[in-house]
Every structure is written in C-alpha cells, then in structure tokens.
Design a protein around this motif. Structure first.
Motif, PDB file in Angstrom:
ATOM      1  N   ASN A  31      85.836  78.378   8.836  1.00 19.64           N
ATOM      2  CA  ASN A  31      84.900  77.496   9.360  1.00 19.64           C
ATOM      3  C   ASN A  31      83.903  78.290  10.355  1.00 19.64           C
ATOM      4  N   HIS A  32      83.002  77.912  10.492  1.00 18.46           N
ATOM      5  CA  HIS A  32      82.128  78.638  11.876  1.00 18.46           C
ATOM      6  C   HIS A  32      82.828  79.025  12.974  1.00 18.46           C
ATOM      7  N   ASP A  33      83.882  78.622  13.353  1.00 18.96           N
ATOM      8  CA  ASP A  33      84.632  78.970  14.554  1.00 18.96           C
ATOM      9  C   ASP A  33      85.835  79.987  14.298  1.00 18.96           C
ATOM     10  N   VAL A  34      86.332  80.262  13.202  1.00 16.41           N
ATOM     11  CA  VAL A  34      87.421  81.259  13.120  1.00 16.41           C
ATOM     12  C   VAL A  34      86.913  82.234  12.059  1.00 16.41           C
ATOM     13  N   SER A  35      87.838  83.332  12.082  1.00 14.16           N
ATOM     14  CA  SER A  35      87.502  84.311  10.922  1.00 14.16           C
ATOM     15  C   SER A  35      87.622  83.852   9.300  1.00 14.16           C
ATOM     16  N   ARG A  36      86.918  84.301   8.723  1.00 13.37           N
ATOM     17  CA  ARG A  36      86.675  83.850   7.195  1.00 13.37           C
ATOM     18  C   ARG A  36      87.815  84.239   6.418  1.00 13.37           C
ATOM     19  N   GLY A  73      84.061  87.786   7.309  1.00  4.80           N
ATOM     20  CA  GLY A  73      83.430  87.525   8.677  1.00  4.80           C
ATOM     21  C   GLY A  73      84.482  87.594   9.550  1.00  4.80           C
ATOM     22  N   ASP A  74      84.726  88.581  10.636  1.00  3.82           N
ATOM     23  CA  ASP A  74      85.720  88.559  11.707  1.00  3.82           C
ATOM     24  C   ASP A  74      85.094  87.827  12.849  1.00  3.82           C
ATOM     25  N   LYS A  75      85.939  86.824  13.312  1.00  2.00           N
ATOM     26  CA  LYS A  75      85.514  86.370  14.607  1.00  2.00           C
ATOM     27  C   LYS A  75      85.308  87.227  15.729  1.00  2.00           C
ATOM     28  N   ASP A  79      79.579  85.670  16.392  1.00  2.00           N
ATOM     29  CA  ASP A  79      78.987  84.667  15.429  1.00  2.00           C
ATOM     30  C   ASP A  79      78.207  85.087  14.316  1.00  2.00           C
ATOM     31  N   ALA A  80      77.470  86.325  14.474  1.00  2.00           N
ATOM     32  CA  ALA A  80      76.634  86.668  13.335  1.00  2.00           C
ATOM     33  C   ALA A  80      77.261  86.985  12.004  1.00  2.00           C
ATOM     34  N   THR A  81      78.387  87.409  12.353  1.00  2.00           N
ATOM     35  CA  THR A  81      79.316  87.728  11.275  1.00  2.00           C
ATOM     36  C   THR A  81      79.996  86.698  10.413  1.00  2.00           C
TER      37      THR A  81
END
Length: 188
Positions: A31-36, A73-75, A79-81
């Motif tokens: 989700n938006h709070d963790v690495s994909r 995307g890595d946290k 956030d942009a990633t």
C-alpha cells in the motif's frame, strides 16, 4: 508457509480462540505506506503465488494502484517512489493473472465468504480449504521454483480450477507447477 498458515488459521480458523472468524477484513500485499511487493520480492516469479494467496485467503483483497503491473517502489526512497503519477496503464502477464484471480473469486461464494481450514503445509507449499454450503474450494500455492508433488486427502476425486477452467484429477496426487496457484472447486 508454516508461519502464513499459522497466521491465517489464528485469524480465520474455526476454533473459538480465532480472532476474525466470519469477518471480512481488507487484505493487501502492499500500500502507500510500505515498499511495493514487486520491490520486496527479488524473484518476480513469486508475484503469482503471492497474489494467488491474497485472492484465495479470507478477507477482501485490495491491489494498490500500479502493483497490478508490477510497479516497484522502495519506502526508504520516499513517498514519490510509492505514489508515482501514471499516465497510461501498463498491462502485462501479471495484470492478466490478477484479473483471472479476481474473476475466479467473484464467481465463487466459497472464496468470498467461506471458512478457512489448512489441508497441507510445507515450507514452500500451502493448500487450504474455503467452504460454504454447496461449495468447497482448495487453494493450492507453490512458492518454490520447482514442481511439487502433493499427496493429501482432497475428499473427492476431481475438481475444476476456477482460474483456468481446467479439470483436475486428484488420483495419484497433485503436481503443483513452480510458482503457481490453483483454486480447485471440488466435485459435489
């Protein structure tokens, strides 16, 4: 898979001490709070069984935008990633796989509302049952890079894979292809 099976049973099993039996919680891989998830899993072949588990387990599966294409995307990179602007869908094999899982789930009361019961647990394989009145589905996950031969009591002789539409015969055991998932609707 031992830890996953234990957690799923602890949360959704039939014993009186289970935490969320009968509740339909939101489930996700990222989700938006963790690495994909496509960043966390260095072997991209693992995405297929991971999403198979998500759509087969109790709860309401949620796919974070872009993850259906394998967006990374890595946290730790900010956030942009994790929240990039996407101009055009990037459909690929993963998108098709997730679409097939969603369709199978939508057509199966057992996958949407069924009870949870572990059938077979191995270090890299998991088979569990989802059941409602009138339907029983076995979710079979192989998170290994080689075929796994599973011998277990399916409680019937044949099934149909809800993902592929292909028949499945349990006679002589079941071969689980590398990095795979099957949703076997059992014969009545």
């Amino acid at each position: 898979m031992h830890e996953i099976a234990y957690s799923l049973n602890r949360q959704f099993g039939s014993e009186q001490w289970c935490l969320y039996t009968g509740r339909h919680l939101l489930s996700f891989l990222d989700n938006h709070d963790v690495s994909r998830i496509a960043t966390v899993l260095t072997d991209k072949a693992m995405l297929r069984p991971a999403y198979g588990l998500l759509f087969g387990m109790p709860g309401v599966p949620a796919v974070y935008y872009g993850s259906e294409w394998g967006l990374e995307g890595d946290k730790k990179n900010g956030d942009a990633t994790l929240r990039p602007a996407i101009e055009k869908p990037q459909e690929n094999e993963l998108t098709e796989w997730i679409s097939a899982l969603a369709k199978a789930r939508a057509e199966s009361p057992a996958l949407r509302w069924g009870s949870y019961h572990n059938v077979m647990v191995q270090p890299r394989q998991l088979i569990f049952e989802r059941r409602v009145d009138g339907e029983r589905v076995l979710v079979a996950i192989n998170a290994a890079g080689e075929t796994y031969h599973a011998d277990f009591n399916a409680g019937c002789g044949t099934a149909v894979d809800l993902i592929t539409g292909q028949p499945h015969d349990f006679g002589g055991g079941s071969d689980l292809p590398p990095y795979s998932c099957a949703f076997w609707r059992m014969e009545h």
